[in-house]
Design an enzyme around this catalytic site. Structure first.
Site, PDB file in Angstrom:
ATOM      1  N   HIS A 155       0.804  -1.184   0.065  1.00 31.45           N
ATOM      2  CA  HIS A 155      -0.103   0.244  -0.153  1.00 31.45           C
ATOM      3  C   HIS A 155       0.890   1.390  -0.010  1.00 31.45           C
ATOM      4  CE1 HIS A 155      -3.458  -2.636   1.140  1.00 31.45           C
ATOM      5  NE2 HIS A 155      -2.373  -3.256   2.021  1.00 31.45           N
ATOM      6  N   SER A 276      15.011  20.796 -15.971  1.00 31.12           N
ATOM      7  CA  SER A 276      13.740  21.906 -16.401  1.00 31.12           C
ATOM      8  C   SER A 276      14.537  23.285 -17.122  1.00 31.12           C
ATOM      9  CB  SER A 276      13.242  22.205 -14.859  1.00 31.12           C
ATOM     10  OG  SER A 276      12.382  23.563 -15.024  1.00 31.12           O
ATOM     11  N   LYS A 282      16.306  21.214 -11.005  1.00 36.66           N
ATOM     12  CA  LYS A 282      15.432  19.849 -11.089  1.00 36.66           C
ATOM     13  C   LYS A 282      16.352  18.747 -11.864  1.00 36.66           C
ATOM     14  CE  LYS A 282      11.318  19.725 -11.408  1.00 36.66           C
ATOM     15  NZ  LYS A 282      10.530  18.636 -10.688  1.00 36.66           N
ATOM     16  N   GLU A 289       8.649   8.595 -16.828  1.00 40.69           N
ATOM     17  CA  GLU A 289       7.418   8.935 -16.986  1.00 40.69           C
ATOM     18  C   GLU A 289       6.900   8.379 -18.585  1.00 40.69           C
ATOM     19  OE1 GLU A 289       7.337  13.011 -15.947  1.00 40.69           O
ATOM     20  OE2 GLU A 289       8.440  12.605 -14.357  1.00 40.69           O
TER      21      GLU A 289
END
Ligand code: ARG
Length: 456
Positions: A155, A276, A282, A289
């Site tokens: 979980h 970024s 970043k 992704e």
């Protein structure tokens, strides 16, 4: 000139051609189309439908067409509706009217089904090879981390400690099931439709077994009507690819979470990280992704194509032309993703220190209950007692191991001084030594078995 103009007094409208033509994408089948035709020409000669000399001429012409494709010298012509039309048109330009004998008894229906199966068999093998490389990468990183401990989650909440090797190897076995699915899809694919004609079969005494064997199939298809419209192999492969991508999207998600600075468990190599344009600090994991995101597209190709197949009447229908772009797209997408995922895994930096700092004693609550069980308390009572201890520690804001023996004994008389030994993460792992467990010994055995699987 189209292959079917005889009964029409006008040529197709341009807008219909734009819709109907498949040459844009099915030219990817040129090699398979020509191989199929070479074998078919031989079969026609063996059946005395054409002479050996005619077959030689056709085969020589087809080889010339293949060379033109190989050297990118092939020129498509106005009216090349699909790859089958283009090859036959060029063949006839090269060798004259005898080229027109090649299609005797054959239809584009059995032809395209054969071409696409051949292409799919090869694509499945190529994909299996790529998956193997990722499996090999997982093993080699796992091998060096049988004793590196990280929190395991259920979980997405801290659950029990496991080793990095155990975590990585869990993906090895998912991919191994994908390999299995690819192999069994490949086995079902190995039926040759050529010789089925348009739907009813071939009226000439061609040897379909020989044709199947010459093209590398296991056997000829059993029923001509089924054979020309059977695209199960496309659905099989789309499914195998989709489920494999689902597995890889889960690996990607783990990598995204573990590489988040809040976790800091792993770092992706600079070459596989992105930045970024605005925020200088970043460090994003775009490849992961994209793995996650493109899985949606692969599932879409499967769902879309199953919808295309649903309710089709018997025999070939042009709807089936939708098979190619779906499968080409799914495989191209996988071939784009897999090298990046494999390289990202190979170059993954494992931050053992951050993992160890994230190990909270909560992760040992089960071990504490197991301790009581070994002292003779039934597990359900042990579970309850440890629950009370966890809540007590939380109230006091202390670690489990900070609670003194009197406090513990206040909850259960089964606690003794040796309880201190439980608060050891390595010990927790070592306890899980049953087959398939996370102990270093069990994981090493797991890795041996994985290697043996790959060697087979
Ligand atoms: N381009 C077609 C396809 O991909 C080839 C088969 C055409 N057959 C036909 N009867 N029109 O399905």
């Amino acid at each position: 000139m189209s292959l079917w103009g005889g009964r029409f007094s006008q040529t197709s409208a341009d807008d219909l051609r734009a819709l109907n033509d498949s040459i844009e994408f099915d030219q990817a089948l040129c090699a398979e189309d020509i191989e199929g035709s070479i074998v078919y020409a031989r079969a026609l000669a063996d059946a005395d439908v054409i002479t050996q000399a005619e077959a030689e001429s056709i085969i020589g012409g087809l080889q010339q067409v293949m060379r033109e494709f190989d050297t990118e010298a092939f020129e498509f012509a106005e009216g090349d509706e699909d790859i089958h039309t283009a090859v036959e048109r060029r063949l006839t330009e090269l060798i004259g009217d005898v080229g027109g004998k090649l299609h005797t008894g054959r239809s584009r229906n059995d032809q395209v089904a054969t071409d696409f199966r051949l292409w799919s068999m090869r694509a499945a093998e190529h994909l299996a090879g790529e998956l193997r490389q990722l499996q090999t990468a997982l093993i080699s990183v796992a091998e060096t981390h049988c004793d590196t401990v990280l929190p395991g989650y259920t979980h997405l909440q801290p659950a029990q400690p496991i080793s990095v090797a155990h975590w990585l190897m869990s993906f090895f076995w998912m991919l191994e099931r994908d390999q299995h699915r690819l192999r069994s899809a490949r086995e079902r694919m190995a039926e040759c439709p050529l010789g089925s004609g348009a739907l009813a079969g071939n009226p000439f005494p061609i040897d379909r077994r020989q044709i199947a064997a010459d093209l590398g199939f296991e056997r000829p298809s059993e029923n001509s009507l089924d054979a020309v419209s059977d695209r199960d192999f496309v659905a099989d492969l789309l499914y195998a690819v989709s489920l494999c991508a689902v597995h890889l999207s889960r690996l990607a998600e783990d990598i995204l979470i573990y590489s988040n600075p809040a976790f800091g468990f792993i770092t992706l190599d600079d070459r596989y990280s992105t930045g970024s344009s605005l925020m200088p600090q970043k460090r994003n994991a775009d490849p992961m992704e994209l793995m996650r995101g493109k899985t949606g597209r692969l599932i879409g190709n499967l769902a879309g194509f199953l919808s295309t197949l649903k309710g089709l009447p018997s025999g070939y229908n042009k709807d089936l032309q939708e098979d190619k772009e779906a499968l080409f797209d799914s495989l191209e997408t996988m071939f784009l993703l897999l090298p990046v995922i494999t390289a990202s895994v190979s170059s993954l930096m494992i931050n053992a220190k951050a993992m160890s700092e994230a190990l909270s004693e909560d992760l040992l609550a089960t071990d504490l209950a197991d301790y009581l069980v070994k002292k003779g308390l039934p597990f359900r009572q042990a579970h309850h007692a440890v629950g009370a201890i966890v809540s007590l520690a939380a109230e006091r804001g202390s670690e489990l191991s900070d609670l003194d023996i009197e406090t513990l004994q206040g909850v259960s008389g089964y606690f003794a001084d040796d309880v201190a030994g439980v608060f050891d993460f390595s010990r927790s792992l070592a306890q899980r030594s049953s087959f398939g467990g996370t102990s270093a010994a069990a994981v090493k055995l797991q890795i041996e078995r994985a290697k043996a699987t790959l060697a087979r």
